[in-house]
Design a protein around this motif. Structure first.
Motif, PDB file in Angstrom:
ATOM      1  N   ASP A   1      78.109  41.124  -8.881  1.00  0.00           N
ATOM      2  CA  ASP A   1      77.661  40.153  -7.885  1.00  0.00           C
ATOM      3  C   ASP A   1      78.100  40.506  -6.467  1.00  0.00           C
ATOM      4  OD1 ASP A   1      76.319  38.098  -9.588  1.00  0.00           O
ATOM      5  OD2 ASP A   1      78.283  38.090 -10.536  1.00  0.00           O
ATOM      6  N   HIS A   2      79.370  40.862  -6.300  1.00  0.00           N
ATOM      7  CA  HIS A   2      79.795  41.252  -4.964  1.00  0.00           C
ATOM      8  C   HIS A   2      81.078  42.069  -5.030  1.00  0.00           C
ATOM      9  CE1 HIS A   2      82.230  37.617  -5.540  1.00  0.00           C
ATOM     10  NE2 HIS A   2      83.043  38.071  -4.600  1.00  0.00           N
TER      11      HIS A   2
ATOM     12  N   ASP B   1      86.885  34.147  -5.961  1.00  0.00           N
ATOM     13  CA  ASP B   1      85.648  34.845  -6.300  1.00  0.00           C
ATOM     14  C   ASP B   1      85.877  36.298  -6.703  1.00  0.00           C
ATOM     15  OD1 ASP B   1      84.034  32.617  -5.786  1.00  0.00           O
ATOM     16  OD2 ASP B   1      83.985  33.064  -3.636  1.00  0.00           O
TER      17      ASP B   1
ATOM     18  N   MET C   1      79.081  34.877 -12.226  1.00  0.00           N
ATOM     19  CA  MET C   1      79.426  35.608 -11.005  1.00  0.00           C
ATOM     20  C   MET C   1      80.637  36.506 -11.263  1.00  0.00           C
ATOM     21  SD  MET C   1      77.344  34.642  -8.547  1.00  0.00           S
ATOM     22  CE  MET C   1      78.186  34.933  -7.001  1.00  0.00           C
ATOM     23  N   THR C   2      80.534  37.750 -10.887  1.00  0.00           N
ATOM     24  CA  THR C   2      81.644  38.692 -11.045  1.00  0.00           C
ATOM     25  C   THR C   2      81.871  39.401  -9.716  1.00  0.00           C
ATOM     26  OG1 THR C   2      81.057  39.071 -13.368  1.00  0.00           O
ATOM     27  CG2 THR C   2      82.558  40.657 -12.337  1.00  0.00           C
TER      28      THR C   2
END
Length: 334
Positions: free
Chosen positions: A30-31, A65, A1-2
């Motif tokens: 990812d977001h 995140d 996840m990045t």
């Protein structure tokens, strides 16, 4: 996840948000989150791209995140923001100019080296498809010995109040000339500037850089209405000449033309050999998207970006040297 945060939603910040949102849709990222102290602007942009927004950048620092940030804020804020994020363990892409003085630039490089965080600077023209093609052809010797480089970055518009054309525009040229010639610095910089509308804010600059065998010239101005927006680069070699229109990333113009030298009874004569010109088509790639893709790749691989902090630092140092040269009215040596 990045995950990546974009700090600043002005003109260029919106482009970062748009491009990152495309990379999310393509599965490259990812977001993404948006952050701006102007809540109305952040909310509108977030609604347009279906992205969450924040108004306090420290929430990005605390978000596990978020691995990295694009800092697209006013230039005087670059140093403090980049410093805080790297010290908090986040990778950073900071728009050019990296900082507004060399001491701050050197400190960001130091922090990057001490923390191990990626520090990338938005020297977007290193990611321009035509520049990449030209760089390759120079490196393999197709143009021969580079003798002259000329670049124009001209338009007609209201000048900025926070910086003149050397930091706003010329910083691209000082970096690009060194990049194409595979040199860290020129031997010297000579600059002439004019401040006709605001004291201390140059709206026109002529920059000359001595690289030994080659000389590079840059003309930067916000006061040139005749030709519209002009962004071009010409590289003259001993064998061929190349021209890039930065506004046309899908093509590179090549001119099979040279000055031939002949010896007659101990005297050198010169003539022009012109075998015509041609255009090399290049697959389209948006420079900003190439740049942000490189940033994401480096976040994951921990490899050095194409335009890392040291490159950004050198560009600031050369911009400072150009301003100093204009002030003292003589060249500044490196």
């Amino acid at each position: 996840m990045t995950g990546v945060g974009v700090i600043g939603t002005g003109y260029w910040g919106k482009n970062h948000v748009r491009t990152y949102s495309e990379l999310v849709l393509e599965g490259v990222l990812d977001h993404v989150l948006i952050c701006d102290i102007n809540e109305k602007r952040a909310k509108e942009l977030g609604s347009a791209f279906n992205i969450e927004y924040l108004t306090n950048y420290r929430e990005l620092i605390d978000d596990p995140d978020i691995d990295a940030v694009s800092i697209v804020t006013p230039s005087p804020t670059h140093y403090q923001l980049a410093k805080e994020f790297m010290e908090a363990g986040k990778d950073v892409l900071v728009e050019k100019p990296m900082t507004m003085n060399i001491d701050e630039a050197k400190d960001l490089v130091r922090i990057s080296e001490e923390t191990g965080q990626i520090l990338m600077v938005g020297h977007i023209f290193r990611h321009h498809p035509a520049v990449k093609e030209l760089k390759h052809r120079i490196n393999v010797g197709e143009l021969g010995t580079i003798r002259l480089i000329s670049s124009n970055r001209l338009s007609f518009g209201a000048p900025r109040s926070d910086m003149g054309v050397i930091y706003a525009l010329g910083i691209h040229e000082v970096d690009m000339f060194c990049y194409l010639l595979n040199m860290d610095y020129p031997k010297s910089i000579l600059a002439d500037t004019r401040c006709t509308l605001q004291p201390g804010i140059e709206e026109t600059a002529m920059i000359s850089m001595d690289f030994g065998n080659a000389t590079a010239y840059a003309f930067e101005s916000w006061l040139m209405p005749a030709s519209g927006k002009q962004r071009d680069l010409i590289v003259v070699g001993s064998e061929k000449v190349a021209k890039i229109d930065y506004l046309k990333p899908q093509e590179l113009q090549m001119f099979d033309i040279r000055i031939a030298e002949r010896d007659f009874d101990g005297k050198t004569s010169f003539s022009v050999e012109n075998e015509g010109s041609y255009t090399i088509p290049i697959p389209y790639a948006e420079p900003l998207k190439e740049e942000l893709h490189n940033f994401i790749d480096c976040i994951r691989s921990r490899e050095n970006p194409l335009s890392d902090g040291i490159i950004g630092m050198r560009a600031v140092e050369m911009a400072e040297a150009a301003l100093k040269s204009a002030a003292i009215k003589r060249s500044v040596e490196f």
